[in-house]
Design an enzyme around this catalytic site. Structure first.
Site, short mmCIF file in Angstrom:
data_model
loop_
_atom_site.label_atom_id
_atom_site.label_comp_id
_atom_site.label_asym_id
_atom_site.label_seq_id
_atom_site.Cartn_x
_atom_site.Cartn_y
_atom_site.Cartn_z
N ASP A 1 12.51 20.46 -35.62
CA ASP A 1 13.70 20.99 -36.29
C ASP A 1 14.04 20.07 -37.47
OD1 ASP A 1 16.08 23.03 -35.92
OD2 ASP A 1 17.04 21.07 -36.14
N TYR B 1 23.59 19.35 -42.74
CA TYR B 1 23.56 20.63 -43.46
C TYR B 1 24.45 20.58 -44.70
CZ TYR B 1 21.39 22.45 -39.22
OH TYR B 1 20.53 22.67 -38.17
N HIS C 1 12.07 28.43 -30.53
CA HIS C 1 12.28 27.26 -31.39
C HIS C 1 12.19 25.94 -30.63
CE1 HIS C 1 14.01 25.18 -34.88
NE2 HIS C 1 14.86 24.58 -34.05
#
Length: 276
Positions: free
Chosen positions: A101, A202, A255
């Site tokens: 990730d 982010y 994922h």
């Protein structure tokens, strides 16, 4: 037998999980969001038993000792600097780097900026950032998948994620991560400032520079049921690697590869490291 370390760097001290002999071939494993170093518990233990020196740190914002408040302090260049600083503190010249990730993104960028430090690169789930950028521009499916990256920059994201006993965060793991591990992650992210620090990855925005092609030996592992990264970027990653490259597609895996299929992934990793 795994152990716990504190890795001192100019940015602060990183908490880490480690195993294996001090003089073993060094492997650094970088976790993703919303997780922590313990996501690599299985891999660290197996690598240690196989004679590697495996270290998995809680990264910037996840380690309480490295939790700056400024969003700009979570820009990719600082995350890459952390990798190099930790390797330096551990006395590692060259090492194998593994990331999942966000940890995968940091691994790709580290390979671009410091290829001389890496013996190999393994990214799990995350395609090469150049391939992802192309897919975001040209593939509607990937643009839709990645909308969350923009949504999570909102200042009410923490409140939404933690509401109702952190129901939104719980759903993220898709019931593929062991329940006790999820509870551990939620406990960590519920600490004051922890979720904000994780989300600042982010919010820090795009890197100032474009990433180039990677020349170190690379393994990319992608599950066909990954909700964040579609097949376009996954298949195009090969175009962004000039060195030896291996692509492993895991059918019906989501994922959360390292925790969903820990044995299968660890076997792939050991085989790859054995070839390089």
């Amino acid at each position: 037998m795994s152990e716990y370390l504190s890795i001192p760097t100019p940015a602060g001290s990183f908490d880490a999980l480690a195993a294996g002999p001090e003089d073993g071939r060094p492997v650094l494993l970088l976790h993703g969001f919303p997780e922590a170093a313990v996501q690599w518990e299985h891999q660290v233990a197996v690598l240690g038993r196989e004679g590697y020196r495996a270290v998995a740190p809680d990264q910037r914002g996840y380690s309480p000792g490295v939790r700056p408040e400024d969003v700009a302090d979570y820009a990719i260049e600082h995350l890459v600097d952390d990798v190099v600083a930790m390797a330096d503190a551990l006395g590692w010249g060259r090492f194998d780097l593994v990331g999942h990730d966000w940890g995968g993104a940091v691994a790709w960028w580290t390979a671009d900026k410091h290829p001389e430090r890496l013996r190999s690169l393994t990214s799990v789930a995350t395609p090469h950032p150049g391939a992802l950028a192309d897919a975001l521009r040209n593939d509607e499916d990937q643009a839709t998948r990645s909308q969350y990256m923009r949504d999570w920059r909102s200042r009410d994201t923490e409140k939404r994620m933690l509401a109702g006993n952190a129901e939104a965060l719980r759903r993220m793991y898709e019931w593929k991560v062991p329940r006790d591990r999820v509870e551990d992650y939620l406990r960590r992210l519920s600490e004051p400032g922890a979720l904000t620090a994780a989300l600042n990855w982010y919010r820090a925005g795009r890197p100032a520079e474009r990433i180039g092609k990677v020349g170190v030996p690379a393994l990319y592992v992608w599950g066909t049921e990954d909700v964040a990264f579609g097949s376009t970027a996954a298949l195009d990653t090969e175009k962004w690697v000039t060195g030896p490259y291996e692509f492993q597609m895991l059918e019906d895996v989501t994922h959360w590869v390292p925790e969903e299929v820990p044995e299968a992934f660890t076997a792939l990793l050991l085989e790859f490291l054995g070839r390089h």
